[in-house]
Write a protein that holds these residues in place. Structure first.
Motif, PDB file in Angstrom:
ATOM      1  N   PRO A 110       0.800  -1.231   0.000  1.00  0.00           N
ATOM      2  CA  PRO A 110       0.000   0.000   0.000  1.00  0.00           C
ATOM      3  C   PRO A 110       0.834   1.283   0.000  1.00  0.00           C
ATOM      4  O   PRO A 110       0.399   2.300  -0.522  1.00  0.00           O
ATOM      5  CB  PRO A 110      -0.818  -0.115   1.282  1.00  0.00           C
ATOM      6  CG  PRO A 110      -0.852  -1.563   1.593  1.00  0.00           C
ATOM      7  CD  PRO A 110       0.452  -2.122   1.086  1.00  0.00           C
ATOM      8  N   GLY A 111       2.043   1.245   0.520  1.00  0.00           N
ATOM      9  CA  GLY A 111       2.874   2.440   0.564  1.00  0.00           C
ATOM     10  C   GLY A 111       3.568   2.756  -0.749  1.00  0.00           C
ATOM     11  O   GLY A 111       4.218   3.791  -0.876  1.00  0.00           O
ATOM     12  N   HIS A 112       3.449   1.872  -1.747  1.00  0.00           N
ATOM     13  CA  HIS A 112       4.107   2.088  -3.036  1.00  0.00           C
ATOM     14  C   HIS A 112       3.144   1.699  -4.164  1.00  0.00           C
ATOM     15  O   HIS A 112       3.333   0.696  -4.845  1.00  0.00           O
ATOM     16  CB  HIS A 112       5.391   1.265  -3.104  1.00  0.00           C
ATOM     17  CG  HIS A 112       6.246   1.557  -4.296  1.00  0.00           C
ATOM     18  ND1 HIS A 112       6.558   2.827  -4.718  1.00  0.00           N
ATOM     19  CD2 HIS A 112       6.872   0.730  -5.162  1.00  0.00           C
ATOM     20  CE1 HIS A 112       7.325   2.767  -5.787  1.00  0.00           C
ATOM     21  NE2 HIS A 112       7.535   1.497  -6.072  1.00  0.00           N
ATOM     22  N   PRO A 113       2.082   2.492  -4.341  1.00  0.00           N
ATOM     23  CA  PRO A 113       1.076   2.131  -5.347  1.00  0.00           C
ATOM     24  C   PRO A 113       1.564   2.379  -6.772  1.00  0.00           C
ATOM     25  O   PRO A 113       2.509   3.132  -7.002  1.00  0.00           O
ATOM     26  CB  PRO A 113      -0.087   3.063  -5.016  1.00  0.00           C
ATOM     27  CG  PRO A 113       0.567   4.266  -4.419  1.00  0.00           C
ATOM     28  CD  PRO A 113       1.754   3.729  -3.654  1.00  0.00           C
ATOM     29  N   SER A 114       0.875   1.755  -7.703  1.00  0.00           N
ATOM     30  CA  SER A 114       1.172   1.999  -9.114  1.00  0.00           C
ATOM     31  C   SER A 114       0.696   3.403  -9.486  1.00  0.00           C
ATOM     32  O   SER A 114      -0.132   3.996  -8.791  1.00  0.00           O
ATOM     33  CB  SER A 114       0.459   0.963  -9.981  1.00  0.00           C
ATOM     34  OG  SER A 114      -0.937   1.038  -9.801  1.00  0.00           O
ATOM     35  N   LEU A 115       1.235   3.930 -10.582  1.00  0.00           N
ATOM     36  CA  LEU A 115       0.775   5.229 -11.075  1.00  0.00           C
ATOM     37  C   LEU A 115      -0.688   5.144 -11.480  1.00  0.00           C
ATOM     38  O   LEU A 115      -1.477   6.044 -11.208  1.00  0.00           O
ATOM     39  CB  LEU A 115       1.587   5.663 -12.299  1.00  0.00           C
ATOM     40  CG  LEU A 115       3.016   6.078 -12.069  1.00  0.00           C
ATOM     41  CD1 LEU A 115       3.706   6.345 -13.407  1.00  0.00           C
ATOM     42  CD2 LEU A 115       3.078   7.323 -11.193  1.00  0.00           C
TER      43      LEU A 115
END
Length: 147
Positions: A110-115
């Motif tokens: 959750p801390g590194h979502p896709s664009l």
């Protein structure tokens, strides 16, 4: 500039039969080249291989990753390594799905979502085409749009 396309293993391999996939990927490669961007394709036979491609730092010297993987299909034993690889990914990524029931890999981190997540039900190549268009715009490449 370069974009790396990483495709995960598929239970339904019929949606990307090799001759269709090769021809469509060639057309995408030509579009990227016309915009001054290299397009590399990394098809993966399993999630260990997929995680290995994501772990490369930076991923094949890419400026952007297009990721085609259904998080719901990731075996439990491969979730933690995939989560770590996505969290460590130092370039942005766009997810591609050809089914509205597929899960984003970004749900694992959750801390590194896709664009963005591109979903074109039943038409993977249209999803790739749309994701490439978004990626080229994101990278600021000059793209000639067809009428």
């Amino acid at each position: 500039m370069s974009i790396v396309v990483i495709t995960g293993p598929r239970h339904d391999a019929s949606s990307l039969t090799p001759p269709i996939a090769d021809d469509a990927m060639w057309k995408l490669w030509e579009r990227a080249q016309a915009a001054g961007v290299d397009l590399l394709w990394r098809p993966c036979q399993d999630f260990v291989e997929l995680t290995g491609h994501l772990d490369r730092s930076p991923v094949d010297h890419a400026d952007l990753v297009l990721l085609d993987v259904d998080a719901a299909e990731v075996p439990e034993s491969d979730v933690a390594p995939l989560r770590h690889a996505l969290a460590s990914l130092d370039v942005p990524y766009i997810e591609i799905h050809d089914g509205s029931d597929q899960s984003d890999a970004s749900t694992l981190v959750p801390g590194h979502p896709s664009l963005v997540s591109v979903v074109v039900p039943g038409n993977a190549m249209a999803g790739y085409d749309m994701a490439l268009s978004i990626g080229l715009r994101y990278l600021g490449a000059h793209v000639r749009m067809a009428a």
